[in-house]
Design a protein around this motif. Structure first.
Motif, mmCIF file in Angstrom:
data_model
loop_
_atom_site.group_PDB
_atom_site.id
_atom_site.type_symbol
_atom_site.label_atom_id
_atom_site.label_comp_id
_atom_site.label_asym_id
_atom_site.label_seq_id
_atom_site.Cartn_x
_atom_site.Cartn_y
_atom_site.Cartn_z
ATOM 1 N N THR A 1 -0.045 1.462 7.170
ATOM 2 C CA THR A 1 1.189 1.836 7.497
ATOM 3 C C THR A 1 1.243 1.005 9.021
ATOM 4 N N ASP B 1 9.158 -3.405 11.406
ATOM 5 C CA ASP B 1 8.858 -1.633 10.053
ATOM 6 C C ASP B 1 9.107 -1.844 9.046
ATOM 7 N N GLN C 1 8.420 -1.175 5.477
ATOM 8 C CA GLN C 1 9.304 -1.288 4.691
ATOM 9 C C GLN C 1 10.695 -2.654 4.966
ATOM 10 N N TRP D 1 -3.129 3.966 -3.249
ATOM 11 C CA TRP D 1 -2.718 4.836 -3.032
ATOM 12 C C TRP D 1 -3.563 6.321 -2.631
ATOM 13 N N ARG E 1 4.304 10.569 -0.297
ATOM 14 C CA ARG E 1 5.146 10.175 -0.662
ATOM 15 C C ARG E 1 5.793 9.284 0.501
ATOM 16 N N ALA E 2 5.105 8.856 1.595
ATOM 17 C CA ALA E 2 5.575 7.948 2.504
ATOM 18 C C ALA E 2 4.891 6.130 1.451
ATOM 19 N N ARG F 1 5.529 6.131 -2.118
ATOM 20 C CA ARG F 1 6.499 5.989 -2.798
ATOM 21 C C ARG F 1 7.872 5.791 -2.698
ATOM 22 N N ASP F 2 8.326 5.831 -0.403
ATOM 23 C CA ASP F 2 9.370 5.379 -0.201
ATOM 24 C C ASP F 2 9.393 4.221 -0.251
ATOM 25 N N LEU F 3 7.902 3.975 0.282
ATOM 26 C CA LEU F 3 7.376 2.479 0.635
ATOM 27 C C LEU F 3 8.026 1.258 -0.318
ATOM 28 N N ASP G 1 9.517 2.350 -3.150
ATOM 29 C CA ASP G 1 11.338 1.864 -3.889
ATOM 30 C C ASP G 1 12.052 1.216 -2.758
ATOM 31 N N ALA G 2 11.928 0.856 -1.428
ATOM 32 C CA ALA G 2 12.350 0.423 -0.169
ATOM 33 C C ALA G 2 12.079 -1.199 -0.897
ATOM 34 N N ASP H 1 10.807 -2.433 -3.040
ATOM 35 C CA ASP H 1 10.328 -3.009 -4.875
ATOM 36 C C ASP H 1 9.087 -3.262 -4.953
#
Length: 316
Positions: free
Chosen positions: A158, A240, A242, A256, A266-267, A269-271, A273-274, A276
């Motif tokens: 984080t 940031d 990401q 995770w 979900r954070a 997964r977002d990380l 994806d962003a 890669d």
């Protein structure tokens, strides 16, 4: 209540607080090394830091960097060091201000920790796999920009802390009131509550030995200084995560706990994806999947590192 009575009550309260703080300090013996291996020290900018090595020095280096909280230390990795040491030369470090390392009254910052990880890795390791937990994951990403890391493994990383409250850091650093407040925050019930709420999916896995060690760690001389910066929200990196991770060339895997609440999946997964990068999810776990499910964590980690390593070889 007249002024004399009020003054007497205040003096009595201060006296009680001082006595209580001294009693707690006396109860906190010297901190034992929680990890099987050889303990060594590394002097960095005048701060004596402690680390433990385990495994064959001829094996690839793996650097373990614990997360940040009031009772943080390399004990976080104690359940997995012996297993990892079968294949890696493991180095588990207590960050400045935590564990068996010195805890000077500094104003700690994200930059300080990133620079420590960068310098420690350069001086002590040889192109390591770096495993970093929680907020320290962002410090490791920052350090990786100017380091030769083989790979990064970030456990629920984080870049967020609480809203910045510099007044709280000042308050916690005061000798009497600050020590008293920190002792309340780092009491055994508070430590157990933190582990049960955020660290472990199954609270029954939080044993007395883990809580007792964490309590002793949080009652070493100077223990409140680094957590004071964390509680004040001043350890958040100025970037940031990401964006930084997406720009990083170091191969990275995220790990995770599926049921993490403080830093939810979900954070992750977002990380992933962003940026890669790969994401490994461990069931029935929250922020400390490596402590709660050490065998499963090592199994997944080893498989993922071999997978990433094979991809790197094909790219050469």
């Amino acid at each position: 209540m007249n002024v004399r009575t009020a003054l007497g009550v205040a003096v009595g309260a201060v006296g009680t607080a001082v006595l209580g703080n001294r009693l707690l300090a006396n109860r906190a013996d010297d901190l034992e090394n929680p990890i099987v291996g050889v303990e060594r020290t590394y002097r960095w900018r005048g701060i004596e830091t402690a680390y433990t090595v385990a495994g064959d020095p001829n094996d690839p280096d793996m650097l373990l960097c614990h997360g940040i909280h009031a009772a943080a230390s390399s004990q976080e990795f104690a359940p997995i060091v012996e297993q990892l040491a079968e294949h890696y030369h493991v180095i588990a470090v207590d960050l400045p201000g935590f564990g068996r390392s010195e805890r000077p009254p500094l104003v700690y910052s994200a930059m300080l920790y990133a620079e420590f990880i960068r310098d420690f890795a350069a001086d002590i390791t040889d192109t390591p796999v770096v495993v970093a937990s929680s907020l320290t994951g962002s410090f490791a990403v920052d350090a990786a920009k100017e380091s030769e890391f083989e790979q990064l493994v970030l456990i629920c990383p984080t870049d967020e802390t609480t809203t910045e409250r510099s007044w709280l850091r000042t308050l916690l650093r005061t000798p009497i009131v600050g020590t008293t407040l920190f002792n309340l925050l780092a009491s055994k019930p508070s430590v157990r509550y933190f582990y049960a709420r955020d660290g472990y999916y199954d609270a029954s896995r939080v044993d007395d030995e883990t809580v007792d060690y964490a309590w002793h760690s949080a009652h070493q001389p100077g223990a409140r200084y680094a957590p004071a910066s964390f509680a004040a929200g001043t350890l958040a990196p100025e970037f940031d995560l990401q964006t930084e991770l997406a720009a990083l060339e170091t191969p990275t895997t995220l790990v995770w706990g599926r049921d993490a609440d403080l830093v939810p999946l979900r954070a992750g997964r977002d990380l992933a994806d962003a940026a890669d990068v790969e994401l490994v999810v461990i069931d029935y776990a929250t922020l400390l999947p490596h402590a709660e499910h050490p065998e499963k964590f090592v199994e997944y980690l080893t498989a993922e590192l071999l997978h990433v390593g094979a991809d790197m070889d094909r790219d050469k």
